[in-house]
Design an enzyme around this catalytic site. Structure first.
Site, PDB file in Angstrom:
ATOM      1  N   ASP A   1       0.872  -1.163   0.000  1.00 41.96           N
ATOM      2  CA  ASP A   1       0.000   0.000   0.000  1.00 41.96           C
ATOM      3  C   ASP A   1       0.919   1.225   0.000  1.00 41.96           C
ATOM      4  OD1 ASP A   1      -2.271   1.719   0.463  1.00 41.96           O
ATOM      5  OD2 ASP A   1      -1.664   1.765   2.579  1.00 41.96           O
ATOM      6  N   ARG A   2       0.416   2.378  -0.441  1.00 43.33           N
ATOM      7  CA  ARG A   2       1.295   3.558  -0.505  1.00 43.33           C
ATOM      8  C   ARG A   2       1.193   4.418   0.764  1.00 43.33           C
ATOM      9  NH1 ARG A   2       0.212   8.531  -4.465  1.00 43.33           N
ATOM     10  NH2 ARG A   2      -0.605   9.322  -2.488  1.00 43.33           N
ATOM     11  N   ASP A   3       0.073   5.128   0.912  1.00 40.75           N
ATOM     12  CA  ASP A   3      -0.057   6.107   2.001  1.00 40.75           C
ATOM     13  C   ASP A   3      -0.084   5.419   3.362  1.00 40.75           C
ATOM     14  OD1 ASP A   3      -0.243   8.175   0.088  1.00 40.75           O
ATOM     15  OD2 ASP A   3      -2.408   7.895  -0.094  1.00 40.75           O
TER      16      ASP A   3
ATOM     17  N   THR B   1      -2.393   1.047  -4.757  1.00 44.83           N
ATOM     18  CA  THR B   1      -2.902   2.161  -3.958  1.00 44.83           C
ATOM     19  C   THR B   1      -4.267   2.652  -4.436  1.00 44.83           C
ATOM     20  OG1 THR B   1      -2.385   4.430  -3.238  1.00 44.83           O
ATOM     21  CG2 THR B   1      -1.473   3.761  -5.364  1.00 44.83           C
TER      22      THR B   1
ATOM     23  N   GLN C   1      -6.569   5.624  -4.973  1.00 40.17           N
ATOM     24  CA  GLN C   1      -6.422   7.072  -5.124  1.00 40.17           C
ATOM     25  C   GLN C   1      -7.743   7.672  -5.598  1.00 40.17           C
ATOM     26  OE1 GLN C   1      -3.962   8.878  -3.996  1.00 40.17           O
ATOM     27  NE2 GLN C   1      -2.842   7.071  -3.280  1.00 40.17           N
TER      28      GLN C   1
ATOM     29  N   HIS D   1     -10.912   5.366  -9.013  1.00 44.16           N
ATOM     30  CA  HIS D   1     -12.375   5.457  -8.948  1.00 44.16           C
ATOM     31  C   HIS D   1     -12.849   6.000  -7.611  1.00 44.16           C
ATOM     32  CE1 HIS D   1     -11.488   2.188 -11.929  1.00 44.16           C
ATOM     33  NE2 HIS D   1     -12.108   3.092 -12.645  1.00 44.16           N
TER      34      HIS D   1
ATOM     35  N   CYS E   1     -16.184  -0.262  -8.468  1.00 40.53           N
ATOM     36  CA  CYS E   1     -15.162  -0.910  -9.302  1.00 40.53           C
ATOM     37  C   CYS E   1     -14.586  -2.103  -8.534  1.00 40.53           C
ATOM     38  CB  CYS E   1     -14.054   0.078  -9.658  1.00 40.53           C
ATOM     39  SG  CYS E   1     -12.990   0.480  -8.264  1.00 40.53           S
TER      40      CYS E   1
ATOM     41  N   LYS F   1      -9.241  -1.338  -3.368  1.00 33.99           N
ATOM     42  CA  LYS F   1      -9.183  -2.232  -2.210  1.00 33.99           C
ATOM     43  C   LYS F   1     -10.346  -1.915  -1.284  1.00 33.99           C
ATOM     44  CE  LYS F   1      -5.106  -0.543  -1.643  1.00 33.99           C
ATOM     45  NZ  LYS F   1      -3.794  -0.113  -1.072  1.00 33.99           N
TER      46      LYS F   1
HETATM   47 MG   LIG Z   1      -2.716   3.370   3.479  1.00 35.48          MG
HETATM   48 ZN   LIG Z   2     -11.075   1.162  -9.251  1.00 37.72          ZN
END
Ligand SMILES: [Mg+2]
Ligand SMILES: [Zn+2]
Length: 179
Positions: free
Chosen positions: A8-10, A54, A56, A95, A101, A105
């Site tokens: 995961d990024r953030d 990620t 977004q 999205h 979608c 996640k």
């Molecule tokens: Mg995170």
């Molecule tokens: Zn999506």
């Protein structure tokens, strides 16, 4: 088959909700967390394929453009390169949260598509995240799961392991690497 670390990024790679960053909507909001470069370099050196997956939704919601998101990711790649670390691919879902979608996640589509394209065995791979949707997505894809971050709640969302940071999770993850 390949083994991967899905990140995961953030909150895993970079700061979010700290005193200087709320959300990352522009490159100047992006700060690597301590030890992340070294952690990713150790995954590279151990033979893992490394991906970022990620959510977004800020793009779909209009807080930033996809072009800006790409400049944020260029900054991430450049900062990681300063530590000799590389990610093989960055997958992102733009999205809106309620759009339905399958990539966002806790959906596992990003993990599944990357696994297919790179010949990765998800069941021999690890998903690392700081929130429940990350752990759910990893489990749905069949990955081992690692929850990181400062835990205010005692909840572990069924993760296989819990650590303060990606850096702290490195020994556990490297032990999963088969020859
Ligand atoms: Mg995170
Ligand atoms: Zn999506």
């Amino acid at each position: 088959m390949e083994q991967a670390v899905f990140l995961d990024r953030d909150g895993v790679i970079n700061e979010v909700k700290t005193n200087r960053v709320t959300f990352v909507n522009k490159p100047t909001d992006f700060y690597l967390l301590d030890g992340v470069g070294e952690a990713i370099r150790s995954f590279n050196q151990s033979g893992f394929v490394v991906f970022v997956v990620t959510n977004q939704g800020g793009v779909g919601l209009g807080y930033m453009t996809e072009k800006t998101l790409r400049t944020i990711h260029e900054k991430m790649v450049n900062l990681l390169a300063q530590h000799g670390a590389t990610v093989n691919e960055i997958a992102y879902c733009i999205h809106r949260p309620n759009e339905g979608c399958h990539c966002r996640k806790p959906g596992s589509l990003m993990i599944k598509q990357l696994s297919d394209r790179y010949g990765v065995d998800p069941t021999a791979s690890i998903m690392v995240g700081d929130r429940e949707p990350d752990i759910k997505a990893g489990k749905k894809a069949g990955c081992k799961t690692v929850l990181v971050g400062n835990r205010t709640k005692n909840e572990n969302y069924g993760a296989d392991a819990v650590f303060q940071s990606l850096s702290d999770a490195v020994p556990w993850i490297l032990k999963k690497k088969s020859l």
